[in-house]
Write a protein that holds these residues in place. Sequence first.
Motif, PDB file in Angstrom:
ATOM      1  N   MET A  69       0.816  -1.215   0.000  1.00 19.37           N
ATOM      2  CA  MET A  69       0.000   0.000   0.000  1.00 19.37           C
ATOM      3  C   MET A  69       0.850   1.265   0.000  1.00 19.37           C
ATOM      4  O   MET A  69       0.490   2.269  -0.635  1.00 19.37           O
ATOM      5  N   ARG A  70       1.988   1.250   0.689  1.00 25.31           N
ATOM      6  CA  ARG A  70       2.826   2.447   0.734  1.00 25.31           C
ATOM      7  C   ARG A  70       3.362   2.797  -0.644  1.00 25.31           C
ATOM      8  O   ARG A  70       3.289   3.952  -1.079  1.00 25.31           O
ATOM      9  N   GLN A  71       3.909   1.811  -1.350  1.00 26.40           N
ATOM     10  CA  GLN A  71       4.420   2.073  -2.698  1.00 26.40           C
ATOM     11  C   GLN A  71       3.296   2.482  -3.649  1.00 26.40           C
ATOM     12  O   GLN A  71       3.501   3.305  -4.550  1.00 26.40           O
ATOM     13  N   LEU A  72       2.115   1.897  -3.426  1.00 21.33           N
ATOM     14  CA  LEU A  72       0.999   2.210  -4.310  1.00 21.33           C
ATOM     15  C   LEU A  72       0.540   3.655  -4.129  1.00 21.33           C
ATOM     16  O   LEU A  72       0.272   4.364  -5.106  1.00 21.33           O
ATOM     17  N   ILE A  73       0.484   4.121  -2.879  1.00 25.07           N
ATOM     18  CA  ILE A  73       0.024   5.486  -2.622  1.00 25.07           C
ATOM     19  C   ILE A  73       1.068   6.506  -3.080  1.00 25.07           C
ATOM     20  O   ILE A  73       0.730   7.533  -3.685  1.00 25.07           O
ATOM     21  N   GLN A  74       2.331   6.215  -2.816  1.00 23.78           N
ATOM     22  CA  GLN A  74       3.394   7.152  -3.160  1.00 23.78           C
ATOM     23  C   GLN A  74       3.897   6.991  -4.599  1.00 23.78           C
ATOM     24  O   GLN A  74       4.827   7.693  -5.010  1.00 23.78           O
ATOM     25  N   HIS A  75       3.305   6.065  -5.341  1.00 24.21           N
ATOM     26  CA  HIS A  75       3.697   5.831  -6.729  1.00 24.21           C
ATOM     27  C   HIS A  75       5.187   5.482  -6.839  1.00 24.21           C
ATOM     28  O   HIS A  75       5.901   5.989  -7.708  1.00 24.21           O
ATOM     29  N   LEU A  76       5.640   4.628  -5.926  1.00 24.67           N
ATOM     30  CA  LEU A  76       7.020   4.184  -5.925  1.00 24.67           C
ATOM     31  C   LEU A  76       7.139   2.839  -6.633  1.00 24.67           C
ATOM     32  O   LEU A  76       6.237   2.011  -6.562  1.00 24.67           O
ATOM     33  N   THR A  77       8.237   2.639  -7.305  1.00 17.99           N
ATOM     34  CA  THR A  77       8.514   1.369  -7.964  1.00 17.99           C
ATOM     35  C   THR A  77       9.774   0.779  -7.353  1.00 17.99           C
ATOM     36  O   THR A  77      10.860   1.338  -7.512  1.00 17.99           O
ATOM     37  N   GLU A  78       9.610  -0.291  -6.602  1.00 11.01           N
ATOM     38  CA  GLU A  78      10.727  -0.957  -5.950  1.00 11.01           C
ATOM     39  C   GLU A  78      10.894  -2.353  -6.560  1.00 11.01           C
ATOM     40  O   GLU A  78      10.088  -3.249  -6.306  1.00 11.01           O
ATOM     41  N   TRP A  79      11.925  -2.503  -7.366  1.00  7.94           N
ATOM     42  CA  TRP A  79      12.182  -3.791  -7.987  1.00  7.94           C
ATOM     43  C   TRP A  79      12.918  -4.697  -7.007  1.00  7.94           C
ATOM     44  O   TRP A  79      13.866  -4.270  -6.354  1.00  7.94           O
ATOM     45  N   ASN A  80      12.462  -5.907  -6.902  1.00  3.61           N
ATOM     46  CA  ASN A  80      13.153  -6.873  -6.042  1.00  3.61           C
ATOM     47  C   ASN A  80      13.508  -8.156  -6.782  1.00  3.61           C
ATOM     48  O   ASN A  80      13.737  -9.193  -6.156  1.00  3.61           O
ATOM     49  N   GLY A  81      13.537  -8.088  -8.107  1.00  2.00           N
ATOM     50  CA  GLY A  81      13.967  -9.246  -8.894  1.00  2.00           C
ATOM     51  C   GLY A  81      13.046 -10.438  -8.708  1.00  2.00           C
ATOM     52  O   GLY A  81      11.824 -10.325  -8.786  1.00  2.00           O
ATOM     53  N   ILE A  82      13.661 -11.573  -8.428  1.00  2.00           N
ATOM     54  CA  ILE A  82      12.887 -12.815  -8.285  1.00  2.00           C
ATOM     55  C   ILE A  82      12.659 -13.157  -6.817  1.00  2.00           C
ATOM     56  O   ILE A  82      12.369 -14.324  -6.488  1.00  2.00           O
ATOM     57  N   ASN A 290      -4.005  -9.218   1.876  1.00  2.00           N
ATOM     58  CA  ASN A 290      -2.853  -8.847   2.701  1.00  2.00           C
ATOM     59  C   ASN A 290      -2.061  -7.678   2.125  1.00  2.00           C
ATOM     60  O   ASN A 290      -1.021  -7.301   2.678  1.00  2.00           O
ATOM     61  N   GLN A 291      -2.506  -7.137   1.016  1.00  2.00           N
ATOM     62  CA  GLN A 291      -1.885  -5.964   0.374  1.00  2.00           C
ATOM     63  C   GLN A 291      -0.428  -6.211  -0.016  1.00  2.00           C
ATOM     64  O   GLN A 291       0.390  -5.298   0.005  1.00  2.00           O
ATOM     65  N   HIS A 292      -0.126  -7.430  -0.394  1.00  2.00           N
ATOM     66  CA  HIS A 292       1.182  -7.774  -0.964  1.00  2.00           C
ATOM     67  C   HIS A 292       0.972  -7.993  -2.459  1.00  2.00           C
ATOM     68  O   HIS A 292       0.907  -9.131  -2.925  1.00  2.00           O
ATOM     69  N   TYR A 293       0.852  -6.899  -3.192  1.00  2.00           N
ATOM     70  CA  TYR A 293       0.425  -6.988  -4.576  1.00  2.00           C
ATOM     71  C   TYR A 293       1.462  -7.684  -5.460  1.00  2.00           C
ATOM     72  O   TYR A 293       1.106  -8.427  -6.373  1.00  2.00           O
ATOM     73  N   GLY A 294       2.717  -7.443  -5.199  1.00  2.77           N
ATOM     74  CA  GLY A 294       3.750  -8.139  -5.962  1.00  2.77           C
ATOM     75  C   GLY A 294       3.732  -9.624  -5.711  1.00  2.77           C
ATOM     76  O   GLY A 294       3.888 -10.432  -6.635  1.00  2.77           O
ATOM     77  N   MET A 295       3.519 -10.011  -4.446  1.00  4.43           N
ATOM     78  CA  MET A 295       3.439 -11.427  -4.104  1.00  4.43           C
ATOM     79  C   MET A 295       2.223 -12.079  -4.764  1.00  4.43           C
ATOM     80  O   MET A 295       2.306 -13.183  -5.304  1.00  4.43           O
ATOM     81  N   GLY A 296       1.088 -11.395  -4.717  1.00  7.83           N
ATOM     82  CA  GLY A 296      -0.113 -11.940  -5.365  1.00  7.83           C
ATOM     83  C   GLY A 296       0.063 -12.089  -6.856  1.00  7.83           C
ATOM     84  O   GLY A 296      -0.406 -13.068  -7.449  1.00  7.83           O
TER      85      GLY A 296
END
Length: 325
Positions: A69-82, A290-296
């Motif tokens: 949710m934090r990255q989504l609200i602040q429009h941040l893109t955090e790449w974590n690879g695989i 759970n608001q883990h959008y990348g995980m989902g």
Amino acid sequence: MTVQTERPPSGPMKVHRRTNGGHGKPPESRRAGALLPYLLLLPAVAVTLVFLGYPLINNGILSFQNLNMRQLIQHLTEWNGIDNYKEILTGSDFWRVTGRSIAFTAANVVLIMLLGTLVGLLLARLGKRMRVALLIGLVLAWAMPVVASTTVYQWLFAQRFGVVNWVLVQFGFENMAEYNWLGGQMSTFFVVTLLIVWQSIPFVAINLYAATTTIPKELYEAASLDGAGAWKSFTSVTLPFMRPFLYATTFLEIIWVFKAFVQVYTINAGGPDRLTEILPVYAYIEGIGNQHYGMGSAIAMLTIVLMLALTAYYLRIVLKQEEDA
């Protein structure tokens, strides 16, 4: 020694022109005719790419990000690879849900194909009036919205005022009074399986009944003259004609049941204690719940890969059986 050569006949020489195949059409017309089917398919392909391809690509991109949710609200893109895929594949939850999803799909597809085939054969045996009445009932059950039918099943199996508990008590099962069908893993799966099988039988039955109408009656007459009974006629005449329809219908049902999100989530949201989650529900709860959008997104991509692997394995078996036949 003199060599006499044959002199060509006098008069104007006739030139024979080869016509371009296709009734003398020029190459440009033939190329345009060959491209016409592809041009007609272009709108459908474009719509598919927009409404299916773009979400799939976007979902794949999100699966490589740490997005909450934090990255989504602040429009941040955090790449974590695989990292998302590593966490999923090294954990026990994903594999437990995967095994549960495969077993759930297999049980439902077996019941759907068995009961649907029996109903389809019954349609072929019934008289016209009874066949029309049964077809109307099947079509109405098939056309009923999924959420509406799920709500009806929730009412039927409700703990205090459910019709099923009331009927069981009337038949002498006093211990079933106020029985909580959605309180246990197996009982919840029983309700969901009953719902999915009820929704799927009409498609299988109508499809296989249509297959029986293509069988020439002369084959049954020949089998009867050879002394074949009902079972022998079925195995030697009906089943060979129905086999391609059975393969295709089973393939479609595997896909449909494997992604049965609405039924499982609406009945009990994957409960109790997340014991009835299948992969689509698991991806939704991890991603949206759970608001883990990348995980989902990563779970969704793995679900797609797994479904493609299962369908490819099934198609390989089907093609091998057809070659052996």
